[in-house]
Design a protein around this motif. Structure first.
Motif, mmCIF file in Angstrom:
data_model
loop_
_atom_site.group_PDB
_atom_site.id
_atom_site.type_symbol
_atom_site.label_atom_id
_atom_site.label_comp_id
_atom_site.label_asym_id
_atom_site.label_seq_id
_atom_site.Cartn_x
_atom_site.Cartn_y
_atom_site.Cartn_z
ATOM 1 N N ALA A 125 0.813 -1.219 0.000
ATOM 2 C CA ALA A 125 0.000 0.000 0.000
ATOM 3 C C ALA A 125 0.844 1.266 0.000
ATOM 4 C CB ALA A 125 -0.925 -0.001 1.221
ATOM 5 N N LEU A 126 1.962 1.237 0.739
ATOM 6 C CA LEU A 126 2.772 2.445 0.895
ATOM 7 C C LEU A 126 3.610 2.775 -0.334
ATOM 8 C CD1 LEU A 126 3.886 1.962 4.602
ATOM 9 C CD2 LEU A 126 2.331 3.702 3.703
ATOM 10 N N VAL A 127 3.767 1.826 -1.250
ATOM 11 C CA VAL A 127 4.522 2.091 -2.471
ATOM 12 C C VAL A 127 3.614 1.887 -3.682
ATOM 13 C CG1 VAL A 127 6.770 1.774 -3.565
ATOM 14 C CG2 VAL A 127 6.481 1.090 -1.201
ATOM 15 N N SER A 128 2.346 2.181 -3.510
ATOM 16 C CA SER A 128 1.376 2.029 -4.597
ATOM 17 C C SER A 128 1.203 3.349 -5.333
ATOM 18 C CB SER A 128 0.023 1.579 -4.037
ATOM 19 O OG SER A 128 -0.536 2.603 -3.234
ATOM 20 N N ALA A 129 0.598 3.289 -6.509
ATOM 21 C CA ALA A 129 0.300 4.507 -7.258
ATOM 22 C C ALA A 129 -0.720 5.368 -6.505
ATOM 23 C CB ALA A 129 -0.233 4.142 -8.644
ATOM 24 N N ASP A 130 -1.577 4.742 -5.704
ATOM 25 C CA ASP A 130 -2.620 5.489 -4.994
ATOM 26 C C ASP A 130 -2.060 6.444 -3.951
ATOM 27 O OD1 ASP A 130 -4.705 4.454 -6.421
ATOM 28 O OD2 ASP A 130 -5.255 2.930 -4.929
ATOM 29 N N ILE A 131 -0.876 6.162 -3.426
ATOM 30 C CA ILE A 131 -0.310 7.028 -2.394
ATOM 31 C C ILE A 131 -0.001 8.413 -2.968
ATOM 32 C CG2 ILE A 131 2.156 6.534 -2.680
ATOM 33 C CD1 ILE A 131 0.315 6.620 0.687
ATOM 34 N N LEU A 132 0.108 8.522 -4.297
ATOM 35 C CA LEU A 132 0.365 9.811 -4.938
ATOM 36 C C LEU A 132 -0.919 10.580 -5.247
ATOM 37 C CD1 LEU A 132 3.234 8.892 -7.444
ATOM 38 C CD2 LEU A 132 3.401 9.744 -5.101
ATOM 39 N N ARG A 138 -5.189 10.035 2.015
ATOM 40 C CA ARG A 138 -5.755 10.140 3.357
ATOM 41 C C ARG A 138 -6.287 8.796 3.831
ATOM 42 N NH1 ARG A 138 -8.255 13.460 7.136
ATOM 43 N NH2 ARG A 138 -10.155 12.595 8.018
ATOM 44 N N ASP A 139 -7.012 8.091 2.965
ATOM 45 C CA ASP A 139 -7.561 6.794 3.341
ATOM 46 C C ASP A 139 -6.455 5.799 3.684
ATOM 47 O OD1 ASP A 139 -10.124 7.724 2.920
ATOM 48 O OD2 ASP A 139 -10.247 6.955 0.865
ATOM 49 N N ILE A 140 -5.407 5.770 2.851
ATOM 50 C CA ILE A 140 -4.314 4.829 3.087
ATOM 51 C C ILE A 140 -3.631 5.112 4.415
ATOM 52 C CG2 ILE A 140 -2.028 4.104 2.280
ATOM 53 C CD1 ILE A 140 -3.052 4.506 -0.588
ATOM 54 N N VAL A 141 -3.329 6.376 4.664
ATOM 55 C CA VAL A 141 -2.645 6.750 5.910
ATOM 56 C C VAL A 141 -3.492 6.377 7.116
ATOM 57 C CG1 VAL A 141 -1.817 8.690 7.285
ATOM 58 C CG2 VAL A 141 -1.249 8.563 4.852
ATOM 59 N N ARG A 142 -4.781 6.659 7.070
ATOM 60 C CA ARG A 142 -5.656 6.367 8.202
ATOM 61 C C ARG A 142 -5.837 4.870 8.415
ATOM 62 N NH1 ARG A 142 -6.114 11.094 11.127
ATOM 63 N NH2 ARG A 142 -5.913 12.772 9.603
ATOM 64 N N GLN A 143 -5.754 4.102 7.354
ATOM 65 C CA GLN A 143 -5.926 2.655 7.465
ATOM 66 C C GLN A 143 -4.663 1.954 7.948
ATOM 67 O OE1 GLN A 143 -7.306 1.357 3.608
ATOM 68 N NE2 GLN A 143 -8.901 2.906 3.581
ATOM 69 N N VAL A 144 -3.506 2.510 7.613
ATOM 70 C CA VAL A 144 -2.242 1.810 7.837
ATOM 71 C C VAL A 144 -1.546 2.225 9.130
ATOM 72 C CG1 VAL A 144 0.116 1.596 6.928
ATOM 73 C CG2 VAL A 144 -1.848 1.304 5.402
ATOM 74 N N PHE A 145 -1.627 3.493 9.502
ATOM 75 C CA PHE A 145 -0.806 4.003 10.602
ATOM 76 C C PHE A 145 -1.549 4.073 11.926
ATOM 77 C CE2 PHE A 145 1.611 5.235 6.979
ATOM 78 C CZ PHE A 145 2.928 5.168 7.402
ATOM 79 N N VAL A 146 -0.776 4.028 13.007
ATOM 80 C CA VAL A 146 -1.346 4.203 14.341
ATOM 81 C C VAL A 146 -1.940 5.613 14.409
ATOM 82 C CG1 VAL A 146 0.163 2.546 15.509
ATOM 83 C CG2 VAL A 146 0.922 4.907 15.225
ATOM 84 N N PRO A 147 -3.048 5.794 15.118
ATOM 85 C CA PRO A 147 -3.741 7.093 15.123
ATOM 86 C C PRO A 147 -2.865 8.278 15.505
ATOM 87 C CG PRO A 147 -5.147 5.408 16.073
ATOM 88 C CD PRO A 147 -3.798 4.767 15.870
ATOM 89 N N ASP A 148 -1.950 8.098 16.456
ATOM 90 C CA ASP A 148 -1.162 9.241 16.905
ATOM 91 C C ASP A 148 -0.052 9.636 15.930
ATOM 92 O OD1 ASP A 148 0.273 6.940 17.411
ATOM 93 O OD2 ASP A 148 1.000 7.566 19.379
ATOM 94 N N ARG A 149 0.126 8.870 14.853
ATOM 95 C CA ARG A 149 1.116 9.226 13.827
ATOM 96 C C ARG A 149 0.456 9.632 12.516
ATOM 97 N NH1 ARG A 149 5.530 10.457 12.852
ATOM 98 N NH2 ARG A 149 6.444 8.765 11.634
#
Length: 281
Positions: A125-132, A138-149
């Motif tokens: 997910a973090l090296v996908s075309a969608d991250i650009l 926003r969706d990827i970050v919220r799904q993948v990372f701990v809330p405080d980061r």
């Protein structure tokens, strides 16, 4: 592409699993490829201008993601681990992840195997075309990372992947390629290794290969392949493994086979017709 940020890893306790996986690929003339090259065989000819362009795009991505993910903590250790010895992937009897948070698998087991599966899927997910794409980032970050980061990283990624950066890699402000072009950024994990593990934290290294660039007639950044290792530091949060920080380094990379490259239409067609995988041990 490269990701930057280092945090102190969790202490190793050796809970569950073998600590690493390895994917065995079918034998397709490896002896000729490796033996021939080391014996002085011809390396594939490369167009120097295209190579310079590809290297330039990769350098841009390295700088952008390193900036986005920095936290000011550069403490890390390269000391060898007891987990470094390789072991083959084996059936374990643990049911693979079946849930999904949007398009990203979720619901991992609270153990070493679950951490490895989470790391493999998050690397994709973090090296996908969608991250650009701002609307998908926003969706990827919220799904993948701990809330405080998540909030801080999202802001940094927005700054890193700004209009100027996207233009340099041939994309518009929304992360889309020009008409007739297809932007490709797809990662395939080859194997995982747990470097550190505790009850609620894990550091997992994911060895990856992937294809990156823009497919289309007249593309200034043709699709090329890459090999890299992503290190993801995970935390058990909200009943699932989530990413706390991540980094990336080049390799290990095999010798390139002397194969004829596919044309732009073939690459674009492959990307749209071949779906990705959910990675779980």
């Amino acid at each position: 592409m490269s990701l930057g940020d280092e945090h102190d890893g969790a202490s190793s306790t050796g809970a569950g699993g073998t600590g690493q996986t390895r994917t065995r690929l079918p034998d397709s003339g490896a002896g000729d490829v490796y033996g021939g090259v080391y014996g002085g065989a011809r390396r594939p000819a490369r167009n120097s201008r295209s190579l310079i362009t590809v290297v330039g795009v990769v350098v841009l991505l390295i700088a952008a993601i390193a900036f986005a993910n920095r936290s000011g903590d550069d403490s890390s250790s390269d000391a060898p681990s007891a987990r470094d010895a390789a072991a083959p992937t084996a059936a374990t009897g643990v049911k693979p992840v079946t849930g999904k948070n949007g398009t990203i698998p979720s619901g991992y087991a609270h153990d070493e195997q679950g951490a490895q599966s989470a790391a493999a899927n998050y690397a994709v997910a973090l090296v996908s075309a969608d991250i650009l794409k701002p609307d998908r980032r926003r969706d990827i970050v919220r799904q993948v990372f701990v809330p405080d980061r998540a909030s801080a990283l999202e802001a940094n990624l927005d700054k890193a992947y700004n209009k100027e950066f996207l233009s340099k890699v041939g994309l518009d402000a929304n992360g889309n390629a020009a008409p007739g072009m297809t932007y490709v950024s797809r990662t395939a994990p080859v194997g995982t290794k747990v470097a550190d593990l505790s009850a609620d934290a894990a550091t997992v290294e994911v060895w990856c290969t992937g294809v990156f660039g823009t497919a289309g007639v007249g593309s200034t950044s043709p699709v090329t392949n890459d090999w890299f290792t992503m290190t993801l530091k995970l935390r058990w949060s909200g009943g699932d493994w989530k990413v706390e920080s991540f980094s990336q380094k080049e390799g290990p990379a095999p010798v390139n086979a002397d194969r004829t490259a596919s044309n732009a239409d073939e690459i674009a067609k492959a990307v749209t017709e071949f779906g990705g995988f959910t990675y779980a041990r």
